[in-house]
Scaffold this active site. Sequence first.
Site, PDB file in Angstrom:
ATOM      1  N   GLN A   1     -31.050 -62.154 -30.157  1.00 26.66           N
ATOM      2  CA  GLN A   1     -31.376 -60.844 -30.739  1.00 26.66           C
ATOM      3  C   GLN A   1     -31.066 -59.710 -29.768  1.00 26.66           C
ATOM      4  O   GLN A   1     -31.712 -58.661 -29.795  1.00 26.66           O
ATOM      5  CB  GLN A   1     -32.845 -60.806 -31.184  1.00 26.66           C
ATOM      6  CG  GLN A   1     -33.105 -61.567 -32.479  1.00 26.66           C
ATOM      7  CD  GLN A   1     -32.270 -61.034 -33.643  1.00 26.66           C
ATOM      8  OE1 GLN A   1     -31.979 -59.844 -33.740  1.00 26.66           O
ATOM      9  NE2 GLN A   1     -31.854 -61.925 -34.532  1.00 26.66           N
ATOM     10  N   SER A   2     -30.078 -59.891 -28.906  1.00 27.58           N
ATOM     11  CA  SER A   2     -29.745 -58.873 -27.911  1.00 27.58           C
ATOM     12  C   SER A   2     -29.244 -57.577 -28.564  1.00 27.58           C
ATOM     13  O   SER A   2     -28.250 -57.588 -29.306  1.00 27.58           O
ATOM     14  CB  SER A   2     -28.670 -59.430 -26.980  1.00 27.58           C
ATOM     15  OG  SER A   2     -28.070 -58.388 -26.243  1.00 27.58           O
ATOM     16  N   ASN A   3     -29.925 -56.475 -28.256  1.00 29.42           N
ATOM     17  CA  ASN A   3     -29.455 -55.160 -28.712  1.00 29.42           C
ATOM     18  C   ASN A   3     -28.167 -54.784 -27.982  1.00 29.42           C
ATOM     19  O   ASN A   3     -27.284 -54.126 -28.539  1.00 29.42           O
ATOM     20  CB  ASN A   3     -30.514 -54.095 -28.434  1.00 29.42           C
ATOM     21  CG  ASN A   3     -31.786 -54.335 -29.219  1.00 29.42           C
ATOM     22  OD1 ASN A   3     -31.762 -54.411 -30.443  1.00 29.42           O
ATOM     23  ND2 ASN A   3     -32.908 -54.479 -28.519  1.00 29.42           N
TER      24      ASN A   3
END
Length: 332
Positions: A74-76
């Site tokens: 879920q890395s922005n």
Amino acid sequence: MIEFPNRLHLARLPTPITRLQRFPLTGSATQIWIKRDELTGTEVSGNKIRKLEFSLAEAQEQGCDTVITCGGLQSNHCRSTAILCTRLGLQVHLVLRGEKPEQPEGNLLMDYLSGAEITYVSQHDWHGHEELVKDLQQDYATAGSKAFYIPIGASDEIGLWGYIAACEELKQDFQSLDMTPDYIVTATGSGGTQGGLIVGIRVFEIPTKVLAFNVCDDAAYFDQKIRRDVTLWQQRYKTDFDVKKLAITTVEGYMGAGYGTASEAVFASIALLARTDGLFLDPVYTGKAFHGMVSEIQKGDDGALPGARNVLFIHTGGLFGVFPQQQNFLFK
Ligand SMILES: *Cc1c(COP(=O)(O)O)cnc(C)c1O
């Protein structure tokens, strides 16, 4: 005056500043202001775009046609990199920590939609991810491409420029508002936002303090990481800056069970701010840091923000990380 390297203009800047009107701060007269860096764009929202303006300029300058970067599922940062690379006509290859899910959601869904090539590395094998990146770079070279590597969060001596430059913007903001906050508060995860702010307030002579709330690792880690990045920055860009004078303050105690896992109290703070002021935080970064900041303000002079009349919280984005965790919000 400091000389900036090449920069692409990708973010919607300057971002506005909002003062919280109704969020309850029991027993405290502190004013909380929010720097709306979740508004740097719609899909490419958040803090990473400020750093990527410099990292991607460097990639283009080096004649690269491909970008490789890493992060969690879920890395922005990975989502921002994927979308920006697509816009710039660069290929993008993400190395993500975790197992491939059956159905991608949140940030990962956006990665797929923007056409990123994705390699998954299990938590167990993650320690070797930088070796894997070197192998990938080699493979691209063999195929006649040139791949630029951006480390996690774009937190290195290049990405550091992002929040150094943001301090020039903040200086103007504070002049227009006729207010300089006693503290600037941010979540810290890979250290680049915190490090950039710490250097930036010195470069632009803003009389304030930077406080960071860690969402992973610990204060000793960020101390070391930021000192290393600033030293490399200083060497690479020949800046006249005394690394020994860095005031690195990381407030521990609000990470909870670990990176990406937030307590009920954090979800409650996110829901409360949404209801009182219509602002949306995320459970991985901004929710934890905001909850920590409010808890410390309420301790008064015994807390981490003694004497705080005005505090500026940097809203670093993260909205797409809310949806994969939506089941954790409690509704009565
Ligand atoms: C990456 C990120 C942070 C932390 O910034 P670093 O520069 O990596 O420390 C904070 N908030 C959000 C929403 C992020 O995506």
